[in-house]
Write an enzyme that holds these catalytic residues in place. Sequence first.
Site, short mmCIF file in Angstrom:
data_model
loop_
_atom_site.label_atom_id
_atom_site.label_comp_id
_atom_site.label_asym_id
_atom_site.label_seq_id
_atom_site.Cartn_x
_atom_site.Cartn_y
_atom_site.Cartn_z
N CYS A 47 0.71 -1.08 -0.10
CA CYS A 47 -0.02 0.09 0.02
C CYS A 47 0.96 1.16 0.04
CB CYS A 47 -1.09 -0.06 1.03
SG CYS A 47 -2.13 -1.28 1.23
N LYS A 48 0.26 2.32 -0.41
CA LYS A 48 1.07 3.58 -0.20
C LYS A 48 1.32 3.85 1.19
CE LYS A 48 0.24 8.28 -2.31
NZ LYS A 48 1.10 8.27 -3.42
N ASP A 105 3.91 17.34 -7.15
CA ASP A 105 3.92 16.17 -8.38
C ASP A 105 4.84 15.84 -9.05
OD1 ASP A 105 1.00 16.05 -8.06
OD2 ASP A 105 0.85 17.93 -8.46
N ASP A 146 0.79 13.77 -13.66
CA ASP A 146 1.64 14.70 -12.83
C ASP A 146 2.33 15.79 -13.52
OD1 ASP A 146 1.46 13.46 -10.31
OD2 ASP A 146 3.07 12.01 -10.84
N GLY A 198 12.81 1.08 -20.22
CA GLY A 198 12.20 0.76 -18.96
C GLY A 198 12.89 -0.24 -18.39
#
Length: 434
Positions: A47-48, A105, A146, A198
């Site tokens: 979780c965040k 952000d 963002d 990536g």
Amino acid sequence: MADAAAGASGETMAALVPTEGSLGPAGWNAGRSFSNYRPFEPQTLGCKVPQETLLKLLEGLTRPALQPPLTSGLIGGQEETVQEGGLPTRPGPGSAFPSLSIGMDSCVIPLRHGGLSLVQTTDFFYPLVEDPYMMGRIACANVLSDLYAMGITECDNMLMLLSVSQSMSEKEREKVTPLMIKGFRDAAEEGGTAVTGGQTVVNPWIIIGGVATVVCQQNEFIMPDSAVVGDVLVLTKPLGTQVAANAHQWLDNPEKWNKIKMVVSREEVELAYQEAMFNMATLNRTAAGLMHTFNAHAATDITGFGILGHSQNLAKQQKNEVSFVIHNLPIIAKMAAISKASGRFGLLQGTSAETSGGLLICLPREQAARFCSEIKSSKYGEGHQAWIVGIVEKGNRTARIIDKPRVIEVLPRGASAAAAPAPDNSNTAVEASS
């Protein structure tokens, strides 16, 4: 997010394998109905980090006052921040660049080359919807948001971060992974950018996210620090995505469904879930462009800290002594009732997490109604909305939601017209509370 944004266990990964009638790329492009997958219940993993904990952990992160001029990529003494955890430097004399602090952000890095800044952001999370293609789109939209929160409409490059679950079979990986990648790539192309690389790893859980980077001039972005007394707060997506995603998981969980079945039907949950998925996959690019047209003074996107947490972050950045007061909460229909009945989420308190939420924008009062009207124009395509939700008043750089905010029930696409709520008067500015 408590449930929906958490990592899924090995037993639930098969839920992401597409079934016949799944939305997929063709379904998204054709606007077909969203498919019904076997619901899954992610475990509370990954979780965040709570907002207060995160800010405390990052208190000591500062860059040294003096930077090596040829290797740092920064102009000595100017400030830098990173997404949700800035790394501010000590400002040097005569710095021409405004600074952001922890909690905003994107990072804004003045480059050695005059007049240019590097703006960059990164984000990733765990599966929260059951369609792998849509999960890819949502992840990309969330990263780009963002940049859009700073009024930036062009992204020069994206990287994708992908974790493939070791608990999935080879067949499941071959089905799920290409669809997630395609969803991410398609959203990037819609945003006028491309994924050029990536990192991919094997992990206990699926993770997807990325990095978005742009080099731009100062007139291409809007620093989030210039709100003035009398401004109006506008929100460009409804709240309630976390509630919708979790309620959809609860359809096959009798214990949890029994807590909410008196306030919502199964059909309403399905429609709300589809609406949430559609909104999360929609780019905030149009709103970012209109921020320039209508002279926006500041903005942020509403994600993991909820509308109240992100409003508080934005308020702290303001140069003027102002505070934000939120009067209206546009919420996907029935989600406020579910939040109340379940005793979870804190949707009406503004603490319910969102994923790839809308922009909260400070606009001049005379421009706000025009912004709300313009963004709904058919020339920008379907799905764009906006509501006036609050005001900017004189204060001490705080944000709050009034005790009894007005809930604007946002009817999902596909819901019966007979079930439509009363007009929301979203173009009418709210007045200051007494």
